[in-house]
Design a protein around this motif. Sequence first.
Motif, PDB file in Angstrom:
ATOM      1  N   SER A  40       6.069   8.833  49.970  1.00 56.68           N
ATOM      2  CA  SER A  40       6.258   9.090  51.390  1.00 56.68           C
ATOM      3  C   SER A  40       7.066  10.378  51.532  1.00 56.68           C
ATOM      4  N   ASP A  41       6.449  11.402  52.084  1.00 57.17           N
ATOM      5  CA  ASP A  41       7.129  12.692  52.242  1.00 57.17           C
ATOM      6  C   ASP A  41       7.914  12.663  53.549  1.00 57.17           C
ATOM      7  N   GLU A  42       9.226  12.419  53.398  1.00 61.58           N
ATOM      8  CA  GLU A  42      10.094  12.341  54.579  1.00 61.58           C
ATOM      9  C   GLU A  42      10.952  13.596  54.722  1.00 61.58           C
ATOM     10  N   VAL A  43      10.388  14.722  54.323  1.00 60.86           N
ATOM     11  CA  VAL A  43      11.127  15.985  54.460  1.00 60.86           C
ATOM     12  C   VAL A  43      11.472  16.226  55.937  1.00 60.86           C
ATOM     13  N   VAL A  44      10.580  15.831  56.817  1.00 61.67           N
ATOM     14  CA  VAL A  44      10.829  16.004  58.248  1.00 61.67           C
ATOM     15  C   VAL A  44      11.332  14.716  58.900  1.00 61.67           C
ATOM     16  N   THR A  45      10.721  13.584  58.554  1.00 60.29           N
ATOM     17  CA  THR A  45      11.021  12.344  59.294  1.00 60.29           C
ATOM     18  C   THR A  45      12.341  11.700  58.876  1.00 60.29           C
TER      19      THR A  45
ATOM     20  N   ALA B 255       1.833  11.093  51.426  1.00 60.39           N
ATOM     21  CA  ALA B 255       1.609  11.124  52.873  1.00 60.39           C
ATOM     22  C   ALA B 255       2.916  11.324  53.624  1.00 60.39           C
ATOM     23  N   GLU B 256       2.907  12.258  54.578  1.00 60.30           N
ATOM     24  CA  GLU B 256       3.995  12.321  55.563  1.00 60.30           C
ATOM     25  C   GLU B 256       3.768  11.147  56.524  1.00 60.30           C
ATOM     26  N   PRO B 257       4.798  10.408  56.879  1.00 60.43           N
ATOM     27  CA  PRO B 257       4.600   9.343  57.876  1.00 60.43           C
ATOM     28  C   PRO B 257       4.014   9.890  59.178  1.00 60.43           C
TER      29      PRO B 257
ATOM     30  N   ALA C   3      -2.115  17.869  56.321  1.00 58.62           N
ATOM     31  CA  ALA C   3      -0.809  17.623  55.693  1.00 58.62           C
ATOM     32  C   ALA C   3      -0.115  18.939  55.378  1.00 58.62           C
ATOM     33  N   TYR C   4       1.215  18.889  55.356  1.00 58.18           N
ATOM     34  CA  TYR C   4       1.981  20.004  54.784  1.00 58.18           C
ATOM     35  C   TYR C   4       3.008  19.428  53.812  1.00 58.18           C
ATOM     36  N   HIS C   5       2.955  19.896  52.561  1.00 60.46           N
ATOM     37  CA  HIS C   5       3.891  19.371  51.567  1.00 60.46           C
ATOM     38  C   HIS C   5       4.661  20.473  50.841  1.00 60.46           C
ATOM     39  N   GLY C   6       4.424  21.755  51.172  1.00 62.90           N
ATOM     40  CA  GLY C   6       5.242  22.778  50.551  1.00 62.90           C
ATOM     41  C   GLY C   6       4.484  24.009  50.140  1.00 62.90           C
TER      42      GLY C   6
ATOM     43  N   ALA D  59      14.349  16.605  52.470  1.00 66.52           N
ATOM     44  CA  ALA D  59      15.028  17.918  52.383  1.00 66.52           C
ATOM     45  C   ALA D  59      15.505  18.225  53.806  1.00 66.52           C
ATOM     46  N   LYS D  60      15.559  19.473  54.174  1.00 66.13           N
ATOM     47  CA  LYS D  60      15.864  19.891  55.552  1.00 66.13           C
ATOM     48  C   LYS D  60      17.076  19.150  56.150  1.00 66.13           C
ATOM     49  N   GLY D  61      16.841  18.072  56.922  1.00 66.29           N
ATOM     50  CA  GLY D  61      17.931  17.329  57.554  1.00 66.29           C
ATOM     51  C   GLY D  61      18.884  16.686  56.566  1.00 66.29           C
TER      52      GLY D  61
ATOM     53  N   GLY E  28      14.675  22.052  47.790  1.00 69.68           N
ATOM     54  CA  GLY E  28      14.020  21.985  49.097  1.00 69.68           C
ATOM     55  C   GLY E  28      12.879  20.988  49.054  1.00 69.68           C
ATOM     56  N   GLY E  29      12.073  20.992  50.108  1.00 70.30           N
ATOM     57  CA  GLY E  29      10.998  20.011  50.204  1.00 70.30           C
ATOM     58  C   GLY E  29       9.874  20.244  49.201  1.00 70.30           C
ATOM     59  N   SER E  30       9.517  21.503  48.979  1.00 68.99           N
ATOM     60  CA  SER E  30       8.429  21.798  48.036  1.00 68.99           C
ATOM     61  C   SER E  30       8.794  21.317  46.637  1.00 68.99           C
ATOM     62  N   THR E  31      10.007  21.635  46.218  1.00 61.53           N
ATOM     63  CA  THR E  31      10.421  21.240  44.867  1.00 61.53           C
ATOM     64  C   THR E  31      10.666  19.729  44.787  1.00 61.53           C
ATOM     65  N   ALA E  32      11.017  19.117  45.917  1.00 60.02           N
ATOM     66  CA  ALA E  32      11.153  17.650  45.928  1.00 60.02           C
ATOM     67  C   ALA E  32       9.782  17.010  45.691  1.00 60.02           C
ATOM     68  N   ASN E  33       8.745  17.569  46.337  1.00 56.68           N
ATOM     69  CA  ASN E  33       7.398  17.020  46.159  1.00 56.68           C
ATOM     70  C   ASN E  33       6.833  17.340  44.776  1.00 56.68           C
ATOM     71  N   ASP E  34       7.069  18.560  44.302  1.00 54.18           N
ATOM     72  CA  ASP E  34       6.663  18.887  42.928  1.00 54.18           C
ATOM     73  C   ASP E  34       7.291  17.908  41.945  1.00 54.18           C
TER      74      ASP E  34
END
Length: 464
Positions: A256-261, A223-225, A150-153, A286-288, A117-123
């Motif tokens: 670049s945290d593109e978990v959402v974008t 940074a999330e875009p 920011a939200y990263h996980g 992650a996500k999409g 998921g996104g948290s483990t991707a950022n970790d």
Amino acid sequence: MRSNLHFDKDDLLAKNKAHAVHPWHEFGRGEHTLLTDSEGIYVLDSDGNKFIDGIGGMWAVQIGYGNEEMAQAIADQVRRMVFYSPWSMTTPPHAELSAKLATLTPGDLNRFFYSTGGSTANDSAIRFVHFYFNVMEQPEKKHIITREDAYHGSTYLSASLCGKPGNDDRMELIKDFIHHLSSPNPYRRPDNMTVEEFRDAKVKELEDKILEIGPEKVACFIAEPVLASGGVIVPPDGYHVGCLAVCRRYNVLYISDEVVTGFGRMGHFFASEPVFGIVPDIITSAKGFTSGYIPAGLTALSERLHQDIVDKAGESATFSHGFTYSGHPVAMAAALKNIEIMEREHLMEHSRDVGVYFQDRLKSLADLPMVGDVRGVGIMGCVECVSSKKTKKAFDKELQLGKRLDTKCQKYGLILRPFMHLCVFSPPIIITRAQVDDMVGIMDRSIREVADDLIREGIWDGKD
Ligand SMILES: Cc1ncc(COP(=O)(O)O)c(C=O)c1O
């Protein structure tokens, strides 16, 4: 909607309340709605009420619910080869997906690590950065710069990178090598400052922070875009380009945290380059990535960094990091199918087209009572409510205005994501223009009615 299964709502909700602990669980409260069915952009609750899913599950279900082709691809992979240790083995979807992603990522981001998921991707990204500088014999380079809002996980490390209000309520976080810059939210910029001046100040703040810590100690900026969960905060034009230039100046890596974008929310598989003009060193997503059909995270690494490690350490550079389910064959098959559907159905073009319409329609809410700011980009947006448009004063947190609006919207068939006085939208990217009209129409009506309720209850004077 296809299933005719009967669910005993009272029994299930009682079991849930007695035993299930949910994300952001409110101990002592814990009320939940039972969702039982879904199709396209709609979800159904156990009473048969149909809702537009205004948040795409949670920034995730890009191709919509109930996609039979996706279900089939997942089932086929489960039957063929459900799982094996990713340590010394690979599988066809793992290899194919990696090659496919290399054609979609910007620049030289051609190496892919998978997680859950996104948290483990950022970790994984942060652990890789630390590993990289250790191999490069720069072990001092450990410090990470992130931002308020920011939200990263939600793992220990990724949670420590977050900067949303309330993030540290009764929680422990890593503080000694993580630093927060102020939020690049142009709506909340100081009076008498232009957006351009605000942008330049934010970029300078990054440089000042690097110099304060010491460039030889700063490893990366994450940074999330667009700061998504923080309220769809779109930094000013040129902000990302400016931040990347600062990072390059001091050999600070840019994540670049593109978990959402990522994966279509902004009309591209990855938004960093086409929308924000940057080619970072690492992209996480992650996500999409699997449209939410199966949990999976992605950490895309620059070929240059990979080569640096190989050149420096040769055979002995083991990245001591990985998960049992890294590269899980079913997740890989789902991600591949997701990309295939997105390309064949021209969902990037669709997202770009509907995204413009969505932003336009959302802006029509700006003149309503209580609405201070309407912002967004692509198929994501946020309505920020304030008690005074002039002073931008927020409503009291206790009022839970976002929740009030969500409850009202649900009455009329729309689920959105409330956060304090903010209402966030991120519907499936297959949404049509007519469905955007339905969604915005419900929001319009709900804002008017909630404003009237607040005045009637004597909570708000109704004066803007
Ligand atoms: C930008 C961003 N990064 C990381 C995460 C964490 O992803 P996950 O919940 O899949 O671990 C989220 C989740 O909302 C997110 O919005």
